[in-house]
Write a protein that holds these residues in place. Structure first.
Motif, mmCIF file in Angstrom:
data_model
loop_
_atom_site.group_PDB
_atom_site.id
_atom_site.type_symbol
_atom_site.label_atom_id
_atom_site.label_comp_id
_atom_site.label_asym_id
_atom_site.label_seq_id
_atom_site.Cartn_x
_atom_site.Cartn_y
_atom_site.Cartn_z
ATOM 1 N N VAL A 40 6.777 2.931 5.993
ATOM 2 C CA VAL A 40 5.863 1.799 6.220
ATOM 3 C C VAL A 40 5.500 1.101 4.909
ATOM 4 N N PRO A 41 5.055 1.812 3.864
ATOM 5 C CA PRO A 41 4.745 1.091 2.626
ATOM 6 C C PRO A 41 5.979 0.477 1.968
ATOM 7 N N ALA A 43 8.687 -0.684 3.471
ATOM 8 C CA ALA A 43 9.017 -1.890 4.234
ATOM 9 C C ALA A 43 8.010 -3.004 3.962
ATOM 10 N N SER A 44 6.744 -2.649 3.824
ATOM 11 C CA SER A 44 5.713 -3.655 3.540
ATOM 12 C C SER A 44 5.934 -4.305 2.181
ATOM 13 N N VAL A 45 6.249 -3.513 1.175
ATOM 14 C CA VAL A 45 6.488 -4.061 -0.166
ATOM 15 C C VAL A 45 7.722 -4.956 -0.157
ATOM 16 N N ARG A 46 8.780 -4.522 0.520
ATOM 17 C CA ARG A 46 9.991 -5.354 0.590
ATOM 18 C C ARG A 46 9.725 -6.669 1.305
ATOM 19 N N ALA A 47 8.961 -6.625 2.383
ATOM 20 C CA ALA A 47 8.635 -7.857 3.111
ATOM 21 C C ALA A 47 7.793 -8.783 2.251
ATOM 22 N N TRP A 48 6.852 -8.222 1.516
ATOM 23 C CA TRP A 48 6.005 -9.036 0.632
ATOM 24 C C TRP A 48 6.845 -9.677 -0.460
ATOM 25 N N ARG A 49 7.783 -8.917 -1.063
ATOM 26 C CA ARG A 49 8.654 -9.475 -2.109
ATOM 27 C C ARG A 49 9.554 -10.568 -1.551
ATOM 28 N N ARG A 50 10.088 -10.352 -0.350
ATOM 29 C CA ARG A 50 10.943 -11.366 0.273
ATOM 30 C C ARG A 50 10.148 -12.641 0.556
ATOM 31 N N HIS A 51 8.913 -12.463 1.008
ATOM 32 C CA HIS A 51 8.060 -13.622 1.283
ATOM 33 C C HIS A 51 7.803 -14.411 -0.008
#
Length: 154
Positions: A40-41, A43-51
């Motif tokens: 979960v963390p 995936a959250s960090v990767r999504a934030w970086r992609r955003h």
């Protein structure tokens, strides 16, 4: 009770074992839970970086929507390409070479063979014009490129 072993009166009820407890969990459940808690963390960090990495796309799409005329499309695409692929690779390109880069990175031929091929004439030539239909098609091609091109990793 009878001494005859085949007599049905000698039968007893089946004794069931106690129900299986849900606690404590089996080791496999603990491993799965630990994997989820780690995933979960990450995936959250990767999504934030992609955003954050795609902020230039969102800004370029907003500017494309607010573009005053078709001549603003090509400079907008140039700025987005510089962010995506680096100044060294994109800044020196103009005209057909830049359109070829857009086609190559967007997986299309819309910029070299479609109405968008006329965009450099609007920017660099005096008095060049495009029909409203061609402008709409070129704008749609630019929007598609902004959404779908693959930026370099890093």
């Amino acid at each position: 009770m009878s001494s005859d072993p085949a007599d049905l009166a000698n039968l007893r009820d089946i004794v069931l074992p106690p129900p299986v407890s849900l606690w404590p969990f089996a080791p496999g459940v603990w491993i799965i839970l630990a994997g989820i808690l780690l995933a979960v963390p990450v995936a959250s960090v990767r999504a934030w970086r992609r955003h954050r990495a795609n902020a230039y796309r969102r800004e370029a799409l907003r500017e494309l929507d607010a573009a005053p005329d078709a001549a603003a499309i090509l400079p907008l695409l140039k700025r987005a390409a510089i962010v995506a692929y680096g100044r060294e690779q994109v800044a020196s390109l103009s005209g057909a070479a830049f359109l070829a880069l857009l086609d190559r990175t967007g997986g299309t031929t819309a910029f070299t063979s479609g109405p968008a091929r006329l965009l450099p004439n609007l920017v660099y030539a005096q008095g060049a014009t495009m029909t409203a239909e061609d402008v709409a098609t070129a704008s749609a091609d630019a929007r598609r490129w902004l959404r779908n091109h693959r930026a370099r990793e890093g």
